[in-house]
Design a protein around this motif. Structure first.
Motif, short mmCIF file in Angstrom:
data_model
loop_
_atom_site.label_atom_id
_atom_site.label_comp_id
_atom_site.label_asym_id
_atom_site.label_seq_id
_atom_site.Cartn_x
_atom_site.Cartn_y
_atom_site.Cartn_z
N THR A 147 57.12 -15.56 16.96
CA THR A 147 58.29 -16.06 15.31
C THR A 147 57.69 -15.96 14.78
OG1 THR A 147 56.78 -18.33 15.06
CG2 THR A 147 58.53 -18.57 16.96
N ARG A 148 56.68 -15.09 14.09
CA ARG A 148 56.56 -14.69 13.09
C ARG A 148 55.01 -13.56 12.99
NH1 ARG A 148 58.86 -16.38 8.36
NH2 ARG A 148 58.39 -14.57 6.88
N ALA A 149 55.14 -12.73 12.72
CA ALA A 149 55.02 -11.41 12.29
C ALA A 149 53.95 -10.39 11.23
CB ALA A 149 55.07 -10.24 13.50
N SER A 150 52.88 -10.41 10.52
CA SER A 150 52.27 -9.87 9.37
C SER A 150 50.96 -9.06 9.69
CB SER A 150 52.39 -10.98 8.57
OG SER A 150 51.42 -11.61 8.86
N ALA A 151 50.57 -8.86 8.36
CA ALA A 151 49.55 -7.79 9.18
C ALA A 151 48.08 -8.84 7.62
CB ALA A 151 49.24 -6.76 9.02
N VAL A 152 47.02 -8.52 8.18
CA VAL A 152 46.07 -9.19 6.61
C VAL A 152 44.47 -8.42 6.60
CG1 VAL A 152 44.77 -10.50 8.40
CG2 VAL A 152 44.58 -10.97 5.73
N ARG A 153 44.04 -8.01 5.53
CA ARG A 153 43.42 -7.77 5.45
C ARG A 153 41.75 -7.49 6.32
NH1 ARG A 153 37.64 -7.31 2.88
NH2 ARG A 153 37.78 -8.32 1.71
N SER A 161 44.28 -6.28 10.16
CA SER A 161 44.83 -7.19 11.53
C SER A 161 46.49 -7.53 11.32
CB SER A 161 43.61 -8.64 12.06
OG SER A 161 42.23 -7.85 11.62
N LEU A 162 47.03 -7.62 13.01
CA LEU A 162 47.97 -8.11 13.17
C LEU A 162 47.49 -9.15 13.51
CD1 LEU A 162 51.27 -6.97 13.21
CD2 LEU A 162 50.27 -6.61 15.72
N VAL A 163 48.59 -10.12 13.07
CA VAL A 163 48.74 -11.26 13.65
C VAL A 163 50.33 -11.64 13.61
CG1 VAL A 163 46.73 -12.35 12.35
CG2 VAL A 163 49.04 -12.55 10.97
N ASP A 179 46.26 -22.80 16.33
CA ASP A 179 46.80 -22.44 17.68
C ASP A 179 48.26 -21.29 17.54
OD1 ASP A 179 44.83 -23.54 18.80
OD2 ASP A 179 45.37 -25.86 17.70
N GLY A 180 48.78 -21.03 18.48
CA GLY A 180 49.83 -19.81 18.38
C GLY A 180 49.69 -18.83 18.12
N VAL A 181 47.90 -18.17 17.25
CA VAL A 181 48.17 -16.91 16.98
C VAL A 181 47.17 -15.76 17.51
CG1 VAL A 181 47.53 -15.84 14.75
CG2 VAL A 181 48.61 -17.93 14.82
N LEU A 182 47.80 -14.20 17.46
CA LEU A 182 47.31 -13.46 18.30
C LEU A 182 46.74 -13.22 16.85
CD1 LEU A 182 46.50 -11.72 20.70
CD2 LEU A 182 48.62 -10.66 20.97
N THR A 183 45.47 -12.32 16.99
CA THR A 183 45.40 -11.28 16.53
C THR A 183 45.10 -9.90 16.63
OG1 THR A 183 43.17 -11.33 15.91
CG2 THR A 183 44.16 -13.01 14.90
N MET A 184 45.35 -8.90 16.35
CA MET A 184 44.17 -7.59 17.13
C MET A 184 44.43 -6.61 15.54
SD MET A 184 47.28 -5.82 19.14
CE MET A 184 47.56 -7.22 19.98
#
Lengths: 118, 896
Positions: free
Chosen positions: B579-585, B721-723, B541-546
């Motif tokens: 509140t936080r951001a990062s990226a994942v394969r 993917s940016l999260v 919940d509360g996570v946006l991805t692109m």
């Protein structure tokens, strides 16, 4: 449509009724009651049930063009609807008579066979 | 054939109906009068003669009806007069008419909607040429039940599987259409023969040639019809034009037909919009040229699709593959890992997963329809009760029972027609709603439309309901004995008893069917709850991805890629609300994850087996953003960069499998195929993330940072993917996060914008869909049953007012009377419940493939179902039963 007077005087099947009516009309134009009366006289009251069922049959034959209806003055000076046979009706009648003869001939042969034991 | 007589007769009937009626009346009257006269002449009294004439004539009305029937088109007028009569009598009871119409509309609408879905998803052929001979080709081995092919396998199968007319490879990816407003679209790299295997030709231009489909071939592409319209305004001159795509000038050679999708597209996400030639060969692949296989195995990375040879079946292909694989195993290819290869008919591949869901939903909606019919039949029966005298009078007057039957059926037919029309409207609305809110992960659902076949279906269903609802009132009317009926008189306190039994049976049936539906809904609700309580290993919940890609022409080295993501991460984290951001394969539950061979110090794998680990590449902050649970050690920090010692984080499954009895922290791992001197050190252990599926076992998995993965094994991840996590609604952030990416590099396209919750929901889409539809159907069923119970108790109370009055006069208390009323409803409810529970215990078995964590006969669910249905029926009986309690003996005994 079943009759409530099941008994020796079985209800005339529609096709037979039509053939008989056509036969009578081939002699001269008649009104409905006249046909009904003649039928009873000739058949010695075998066809004395549900006289009204003659009318749907007449209507059906009119629709098919075998007979024609017209209003005339009856023998006792009343307006009545007279039916007369058409050329097509005569053709139909002879076809039905032929069919009837074939069938009844076959039935007779079978019955004779059954009674005489062949 | 004397057809012209028929026509003139019809015309006469059309235009001379009144005259013909008049003449018929006159003719029959003439007959009766002549007959009477004849009998009187024969010596009868006038009275006897008239009676006798009538008797011998037979029912006048019936003969009139029969004569009218012989008039040709006249019979249409009879039908029309039936319709008018029925409309009139329906208008006199607006309440009943509205209730019956609405009920049927609900039943027909729901059934038609589900039919529309079933037709589109299961019955409409896929947009391929002869889709029945297209198959998906898969490999499988331990831990992978359905995975990619290697280049060698393609060559081998092509040469040595006679059941294949042709087989080709492809894989999917993404491409950016460059320009002022760059657009990221799904792409596919295909061997030239993929289109002909799917049996589809581009609608404009051409597909790929063999020349183009080789390493170093020209840069060409085919685009989808939809992209052609959206991006190029359907300009025909696009074919033959050079377009910058993903940083290189590309020649557009063709446009695919509208609606064409790759088999994988149906699994979800946006459809493929660009195709490139795969342009590879054995040398390029490090594979053995020709139909030969390397000992040991090979890299698997392609989807396979094949067209069966004429007359060949999927089963034949499978048995040929089986023989071939046995041979290869002997030879040493992929031995000891349980390798096998198989095909799946493309239709099953695409819709196999939803088929059981849809069939169950269809079954459920048929139950709803039956309940609706039972309800309307019940309503009409009640009306039949109140109309008995009217009908009896008609029969006594000589209306044939056929005529009566026609009247009643006409009424049902009119109700069904109204219900059908409203039902179609309802279906149009619900299909629209369904398309807008289609659960993710169900293929082709959004293609559903209300087309002519749905209309035909609704028409047929309406006809069926007319029959089902008409047959009981008809049976009831056929047993009319006019004399008895007319003698029975007004005070038929118990006269309706026998007929009441029919209604009771109907209501009990309704409740039984409702129980089945509610039980199904209950089981699905529990299943979905169970699935939702599965801890996926992260907080969705509360996570946006692109998805964002950094193509090599603008980001030639990994340093720049890492810098880009550092910058994006920093700026996105500064967006208000984030509140936080990062990226994942690749995102969990969105894209399937494969494994990478590892060398782990202190762990020696069994012979012929490696130490595989599912590989995940992240930027520092990922664990915090997605909310993974750290078990020991630490998470990644900004310090884990290219110059720092290589740090790895593993999941618990990794620790359990490769460090059984040892502490994983400090363990040393080398990612095979990288420089043998580069060892990672395990710095943390996190809880398992259910990456590929919500249920099932989790395989060992490791995490490395984007920066260090570029060092060893030296792979720069160009698509990530940016999260971004927020305390509020993640979708509210879409615009601002997109703006941030654009501000960092306006050339980059953003795609696949989704919330993590959507992704998790898609993973359980089938179950959610089943739960929602069964839930809605269950509610409708309960509502209709409640109406049924309400009706029957009302009828019982009304028909026994007289008796209740006597009881009250003799000293029965209001409570006693109410109990009698209630009992009449509860008896049906109890019967329905018992039958329904037994039926449900048998029928819910069909759900078992969908259920999770609950058996088809789950006692808790069944107890709840019985409780809910019981409460609803008691509540529905209550109001009419209270009327019994309030009966005033003085009034009741006076009632006529």
């Amino acid at each position: 449509m079943t009759t409530n007077h099941a008994g020796p005087r079985a209800e005339v099947v529609r096709g037979t009724l039509e053939m008989l009516a056509l036969t009578l009309l081939s002699e001269k134009p008649m009104h409905g009651w006249g046909i009904s009366l003649r039928l009873r006289e000739i058949s010695r009251d075998v066809f004395d049930v549900n006289q009204g069922s003659l009318y749907p049959a007449l209507q059906a034959m009119t629709r098919r063009g075998w007979i024609r209806a017209e209003w005339r003055i009856s023998e006792n000076n009343r307006r009545a609807r007279y039916y007369s046979i058409t050329a097509e009706g005569r053709k139909q009648l002879s076809a039905e008579i032929e069919e009837w003869n074939r069938t009844s001939g076959a039935v007779n042969r079978v019955l004779r066979f059954a009674y005489t034991g062949g | 054939m004397a057809w012209y007589h028929e026509i003139t007769a019809s015309l006469a009937a059309l235009f001379g109906r009144r005259r013909q009626d008049r003449e018929m009346d006159e003719e029959m009257r003439f007959h009766l009068e002549m007959e009477t006269k004849r009998l009187v002449d024969g010596g009868m009294t006038a009275r006897d003669a008239s009676r006798r004439a009538r008797r011998d004539f037979g029912g006048v009305e019936r003969h009139k009806d029969d004569t009218r029937d012989e008039r040709g088109a006249g019979r249409w007028f009879d039908a029309w007069s039936d319709v008018r009569f029925a409309l009139r009598s329906l208008r006199h009871r607006p309440g009943l008419t509205a209730a019956a119409t609405l009920t049927l509309a609900l039943g027909i609408g729901a059934t038609s909607t589900v039919f529309g879905v079933v037709k589109r998803v299961l019955l409409t052929a896929l947009p391929y040429g002869h889709p029945e001979s297209v198959v998906a080709v898969w490999s499988a081995w331990k831990g992978f039940d359905q995975t990619w092919l290697s280049y060698d396998e393609w060559e081998g199968w092509k040469a040595r599987v006679p059941a294949f007319a042709d087989i080709a490879l492809y894989f999917d990816g993404a491409a950016t259409i460059d320009g002022d407003s760059p657009e990221r679209v799904r792409s596919s790299a295909v061997q030239a023969s993929v289109f002909s295997i799917l049996g589809v030709r581009p609608e404009r231009g051409r597909g790929f040639t063999a020349e183009e489909d080789r390493p170093g071939g020209p840069r060409v592409a085919v685009i989808s019809h939809e992209l052609w319209e959206r991006r190029f305004g359907a300009d025909p001159s696009v074919v033959g034009r050079q377009i910058p795509i993903s940083g290189s000038t590309t020649l557009i050679v063709g446009v695919m037909p509208a609606g064409f999708q790759m088999p994988l597209d149906y699994a979800g996400g946006e459809p493929t919009a660009i195709w490139f030639p795969l342009a590879t060969d054995a040398a390029n692949q490090g594979a053995v040229p020709g139909p030969a296989f390397p000992k040991g195995g090979a890299s698997h990375g392609y989807y396979g699709v094949a067209r069966l040879a004429p007359g060949a079946t999927a089963a034949a292909a499978n048995s040929q593959l089986k023989t071939l694989v046995a041979e290869l195993e002997e030879f040493g290819y992929m031995s000891n890992v349980g390798f096998h290869a198989f095909v799946v008919p493309i239709e099953e591949q695409i819709t196999g997963r939803v088929r059981p869901v849809l069939l169950i939903v269809f079954g459920a909606v048929v139950l709803v329809l039956l309940i609706a019919c039972a309800n309307v039949a019940g309503l009409l029966l009640v009306r039949g009760e109140t109309r008995r005298r009217e009908l009896a009078v008609r029969v006594a007057l000589g209306a044939g029972t056929n005529r009566l039957a026609r009247l009643l059926v006409t009424e049902s037919a009119i109700l069904a027609a109204f219900g059908g029309a409203m039902g179609v409207a309802l279906a149009a609305i619900s299909v629209r709603l369904l398309r807008a809110n289609a659960p993710l992960g169900l293929p082709r659902l959004t293609e559903t439309t209300v087309d002519w076949s749905v209309l035909v279906f609704a028409f047929l269903v309406a006809g069926l309901t007319a029959l089902l609802t008409g047959v009981l009132p008809l049976a009831q009317a056929r047993h009319l004995a006019p004399a008895g009926e007319l003698r029975e008189g007004g005070r038929g306190a118990t006269s309706g008893r026998a007929r009441l039994r029919w209604r009771q049976l109907l209501v009990a049936t309704e409740i039984a069917l409702a129980v089945v539906l509610v039980a199904g809904a209950g089981l699905m609700i529990r299943t979905v709850r169970n699935l939702l309580t599965i801890n996926p290993g992260f907080r969705p919940d509360g996570v946006l991805t692109m998805r964002v890609s950094t193509p090599s022409q603008w980001y030639p080295d990994s340093t720049r890629v890492v810098a880009f993501w550092d910058e994006v991460q920093r700026r996105v984290a500064a967006v208000p609300g984030v509140t936080r951001a990062s990226a994942v394969r690749i995102l969990p539950l969105a894209t399937e994850m494969g494994d990478w061979g590892l060398v782990i110090q202190g762990y020696s794998p069994p012979p012929n087996q490696g130490a595989p680990g599912d590989w995940q590449v992240v930027t520092p902050g990922y664990f915090e953003t997605l909310g993974l649970t750290l078990r020991k050690g630490r998470t990644f920090t900004a310090g884990d960069d290219m110059r720092a010692p290589l740090a790895m984080i593993v999941n618990r499954a990794f620790e359990q499998q490769y460090f059984a009895g040892r502490d994983a922290l400090g363990g040393r791992v080398r990612i095979s195929s990288s420089d043998t001197t580069r060892w990672y050190t395990i710095v943390g252990v996190v809880d398992d993330v259910r990456h590929n599926k919500l249920v099932g076992t989790v395989k060992p998995q490791f995490y490395a940072t984007l920066a260090q993965f570029a060092v060893a094994p030296g792979s720069t991840r160009r698509s990530m993917s940016l999260v971004a996590r927020t305390d509020g609604d993640p979708k509210a952030l879409i615009a601002s996060v997109r703006a941030v990416v654009r501000s960092v590099d306006s050339r980059l396209a953003v795609s696949e914008v989704r919330s993590m919750r959507d992704i998790v929901d898609a993973a359980i889409g089938g179950q959610k869909f089943a739960m929602q539809t069964l839930g809605v159907f269950g509610l409708i069923a309960l509502l209709l049953s409640a109406i049924g119970i309400f009706g029957i108790v009302s009828q019982v109370v009304a028909s026994r007012v007289h008796e209740f009055g006597i009881r009250a006069a003799l000293g029965a208390t209001p409570n006693d009377l109410m109990a009698i009323g209630l009992r009449s409803g509860i008896r049906q409810a109890a019967t329905g419940l018992v039958v329904g529970v037994v039926a449900a215990l048998v029928l819910t078995r069909v759900l078992h493939t969908l259920l999770h964590g609950v058996t088809p006969t789950d006692p808790l669910t069944f107890v709840a179902v019985v409780a809910v249905t019981g409460v609803v029926t008691i509540a529905a009986s209550f109001a009419p039963a209270r009327r019994a309690a309030r009966i005033d003996p003085n009034v009741a005994l006076r009632v006529d």
